[in-house]
Design an enzyme around this catalytic site. Structure first.
Site, PDB file in Angstrom:
ATOM      1  N   ASP A  91      42.590  35.255  41.784  1.00 36.11           N
ATOM      2  CA  ASP A  91      42.393  36.695  41.617  1.00 36.11           C
ATOM      3  C   ASP A  91      43.189  37.144  40.400  1.00 36.11           C
ATOM      4  OD1 ASP A  91      41.406  39.228  42.088  1.00 36.11           O
ATOM      5  OD2 ASP A  91      42.314  39.442  44.066  1.00 36.11           O
ATOM      6  N   ASP A  92      42.811  38.297  39.868  1.00 38.00           N
ATOM      7  CA  ASP A  92      43.529  38.818  38.711  1.00 38.00           C
ATOM      8  C   ASP A  92      44.912  39.317  39.093  1.00 38.00           C
ATOM      9  OD1 ASP A  92      42.532  41.015  40.146  1.00 38.00           O
ATOM     10  OD2 ASP A  92      41.894  42.123  38.379  1.00 38.00           O
ATOM     11  N   ASP A  95      48.418  43.132  44.601  1.00 39.59           N
ATOM     12  CA  ASP A  95      49.109  44.420  44.538  1.00 39.59           C
ATOM     13  C   ASP A  95      49.874  44.631  45.844  1.00 39.59           C
ATOM     14  OD1 ASP A  95      49.805  47.174  44.460  1.00 39.59           O
ATOM     15  OD2 ASP A  95      48.089  47.650  43.206  1.00 39.59           O
TER      16      ASP A  95
END
Length: 162
Positions: A91-92, A95
């Site tokens: 995943d980028d 969070d």
């Protein structure tokens, strides 16, 4: 606390994804990659190339949009990854960890890697390249205008008395 912004260019994303590939190269070999859509698609493609991995799956979890945060919903589950053994999840960003927890539950034996990580979610992933503060909003190249723009120096930021 007001959010900070960290703008990532295409060049920076490519360099950071390659740096992630360097961290992952000796932890394989991998049967395949599961890209977390949509943000993980581009880093997954770069990492797949660097690791010479041809089997690429995707998983889609909707947790938020620009207006609201909601309950996570898996809208597309991976089909060939089983419990994740031998697979790499890409995943980028991690969070708060909401999406990562859902994906981890689907693929508990996979190795989870992100390019960027925030403190609230970094313990959920196995590998990441760059940590940013929790109140930093990362502006990815696919979310911004491609035209270069002037950015005022930090000393001129509102509230700095300049």
């Amino acid at each position: 606390m007001a959010p900070q912004y960290y703008t990532v260019t295409w060049d920076q994303l490519h360099r950071d994804a390659r740096a992630l590939a360097w961290r992952l190269i000796d932890t394989g070999p991998w049967k395949g990659i599961v890209a977390v859509t949509r943000g993980g698609l581009i880093p997954a493609a770069i990492i797949a190339r660097e690791l010479e991995c041809r089997l690429i799956e995707s998983v889609s979890v909707e947790t938020y949009n620009e207006e609201s945060i909601g309950h996570p919903v898996v809208t597309k589950a991976p089909t060939a990854a089983g419990d994740g053994e031998g697979f790499l999840i890409i995943d980028d960003l991690v969070d708060t960890g909401t999406t990562a927890r859902v994906v981890r539950k689907l693929l508990p034996k996979a190795h989870f890697a992100t390019v960027y990580a925030k403190p609230a979610g970094k313990d959920i992933v196995d590998t990441f390249v760059t940590e940013v503060s929790q109140n930093t909003w990362i502006l990815f190249p696919w979310d911004t205008d491609a035209a270069p723009q002037f950015v005022a120096p930090i000393a001129r930021a509102p509230g700095r008395g300049a």
